[in-house]
Design an enzyme around this catalytic site. Structure first.
Site, PDB file in Angstrom:
ATOM      1  N   SER A 180      48.384  41.240  47.717  1.00  0.00           N
ATOM      2  CA  SER A 180      47.022  41.460  48.622  1.00  0.00           C
ATOM      3  C   SER A 180      47.317  41.576  50.087  1.00  0.00           C
ATOM      4  O   SER A 180      48.049  42.252  50.520  1.00  0.00           O
ATOM      5  CB  SER A 180      45.927  40.604  47.938  1.00  0.00           C
ATOM      6  OG  SER A 180      44.690  40.899  48.298  1.00  0.00           O
ATOM      7  N   ASP A 220      41.190  48.305  40.497  1.00  0.00           N
ATOM      8  CA  ASP A 220      41.452  47.730  41.968  1.00  0.00           C
ATOM      9  C   ASP A 220      40.697  49.053  42.914  1.00  0.00           C
ATOM     10  O   ASP A 220      41.203  49.807  42.703  1.00  0.00           O
ATOM     11  CB  ASP A 220      42.538  47.344  42.162  1.00  0.00           C
ATOM     12  CG  ASP A 220      42.579  46.561  43.668  1.00  0.00           C
ATOM     13  OD1 ASP A 220      41.706  46.490  44.263  1.00  0.00           O
ATOM     14  OD2 ASP A 220      43.901  46.361  44.125  1.00  0.00           O
ATOM     15  N   HIS A 233      42.092  43.697  40.771  1.00  0.00           N
ATOM     16  CA  HIS A 233      42.798  43.008  41.936  1.00  0.00           C
ATOM     17  C   HIS A 233      43.242  41.540  41.556  1.00  0.00           C
ATOM     18  O   HIS A 233      42.528  40.900  40.828  1.00  0.00           O
ATOM     19  CB  HIS A 233      41.849  43.186  43.040  1.00  0.00           C
ATOM     20  CG  HIS A 233      42.736  42.969  44.513  1.00  0.00           C
ATOM     21  ND1 HIS A 233      43.742  43.852  44.841  1.00  0.00           N
ATOM     22  CD2 HIS A 233      42.688  41.534  45.243  1.00  0.00           C
ATOM     23  CE1 HIS A 233      43.996  43.195  46.008  1.00  0.00           C
ATOM     24  NE2 HIS A 233      43.750  42.170  46.200  1.00  0.00           N
TER      25      HIS A 233
END
Ligand SMILES: *[C@@H]1O[C@H](CO)[C@@H](O)[C@H](O)[C@H]1NC(C)=O
Ligand SMILES: *[C@@H]1O[C@H](CO)[C@@H](O)[C@H](O)[C@H]1NC(C)=O
Ligand SMILES: *[C@@H]1O[C@H](CO)[C@@H](O)[C@H](O)[C@H]1NC(C)=O
Ligand SMILES: *[C@@H]1O[C@H](CO)[C@@H](O)[C@H](O)[C@H]1NC(C)=O
Ligand SMILES: *[C@@H]1O[C@H](CO)[C@@H](O)[C@H](O)[C@H]1NC(C)=O
Length: 336
Positions: A179, A285, A315
């Protein structure tokens, strides 16, 4: 090369959901959306607390890997958690620098979520892992985290730490993050590629970017499709950028959008050095279209890139779901 794969796991909502549900009806005040309190003295209080784990240096405990914490720069409160397999297979192991996720604002190298991942990463890929505690926004806006991400390389180079000097092969170094940590790993790579002589004997061989957090002002189809996705809604990622980018710039800035100016000039060096770049993503995501666009950008510059994209998912799935973490470990082993 981009490969499409499918996920054989059920979708589990990630911790981002916990953050969001509390504030789904807040106005677009980014502090409210992210559940932060801006204190009168300028500090910030994070209302969500994520579980943390201590390091585990005791070889008699049945952990996946040994771990310990080491100060990097006291004046910035940066430090790293270093992981070493219990019985290293060979004398010198690849060195992986890991940057945790959390939108530049949340989590720590001590967070259980990332600690458990890094311990397994070290165990299953037989690597020395250095997980960096970098400075967070909004107290320290970008490029603070990007600066810290490279400072750790200078620190490793001169460190006398026995786990590093005895077991880490500095000539096989990889930068990895998830991320926002993936975005940090990419920016660390750009900065390191520009100063390869200064960081010797550390020699970077590749980047592993797990669902990197990229942004831009023009909405992508996946952002529109998943705008109200409870796991990572757009209102949440907008607020993260609002509080982590330098004041006065928008999301079409080099710190957030790797596509601006046709891509960074340093990518040319990354191609010449032959670094391998792995990018993980999945269709569930909202960030997936930016990640796919990023892989195309690198392909267009003849960088040695592998995009591994899965159908479904969400995600955070590569850290939170062990069978998906294995996909990352498999790619790392193929790079070694
Ligand atoms: C916001 O509040 C309204 C009214 O209380 C409610 O109907 C709606 O479901 C809430 N929205 C979200 C996203 O929670
Ligand atoms: C700033 O305010 C917060 C909340 O009142 C408090 O917890 C913190 O200790 C203060 N920090 C400083 C440096 O004064
Ligand atoms: C990997 O972890 C398992 C426990 O999860 C442990 O029994 C084993 O010794 C570890 N292997 C190495 C090489 O550290
Ligand atoms: C630690 O951080 C301070 C403040 O940014 C900086 O001046 C100093 O050079 C850093 N020290 C090292 C060893 O990098
Ligand atoms: C770590 O690996 C062990 C053994 O394969 C597995 O049981 C565990 O779920 C993994 N933990 C994480 C956080 O991936």
């Amino acid at each position: 090369m981009s490969v499409s794969l499918s996920i054989a796991t059920t979708t589990i909502l990630s911790l981002h959901l916990l953050l969001f549900l509390v504030n789904a009806n807040s106005s677009m005040d980014p502090y409210k959306v992210l559940n932060l309190i801006l204190n009168p003295n300028g500090t910030v209080t994070r209302l969500q607390k994520f579980p943390q784990s201590p390091p585990s240096p005791d070889p008699n405990l049945p952990t996946p890997a040994l771990s310990k914490d080491i100060t990097i720069n006291q004046s910035k409160h940066t430090w790293a958690r270093i992981y070493l397999p219990h019985k290293p297979h060979s004398k010198k192991l690849p060195l992986i620098i890991f940057y945790h996720g959390g939108g530049f604002i949340f989590y720590s190298a001590a967070s259980t979520y990332f600690h458990d991942f890094c311990a397994n990463l070290s165990n299953k890929t037989q690597s020395v892992v250095v997980s960096l505690e970098y400075r967070l926004a909004p107290e320290h806006r970008l490029p603070a985290a990007y600066e810290d991400s490279v400072e750790v390389l200078h620190w490793i180079k001169t460190s006398n730490d026995a786990w590093l000097t005895r077991y880490a092969d500095y000539s096989r170094c990889y930068l990895m993050g998830e991320s926002a940590g993936g975005t940090i790993a990419y920016n660390a790579g750009l900065r390191a590629a520009a100063i390869v002589d200064e960081i010797k004997p550390i020699s970077i061989k590749g980047l592993i970017l797990i669902q990197p957090f990229f942004g831009g002002t023009k909405r992508t189809p996946s952002e529109i499709r998943l705008e109200k996705d409870l796991n990572l809604p757009l209102i949440f990622t907008d607020a993260l950028w609002e509080l982590s980018l330098p004041v006065g710039v928008d999301r079409d800035y080099v710190y957030s959008n790797p596509m601006v100016n046709g891509g960074d000039k340093v990518l040319e060096k990354i191609k010449l050095f032959g670094w391998k770049v792995g990018v993980f993503g999945c269709d569930g995501d909202q960030l997936v279209d930016r990640q796919r666009g990023f892989v195309k950008l690198l392909e267009g510059k003849s960088v040695n890139v592998v995009g591994q994209f899965y159908s479904g998912g969400r995600h955070g799935i590569f850290i939170g779901v062990p069978s998906m973490s294995e996909k990352v470990f498999d790619l790392v082993k193929s790079f070694h």
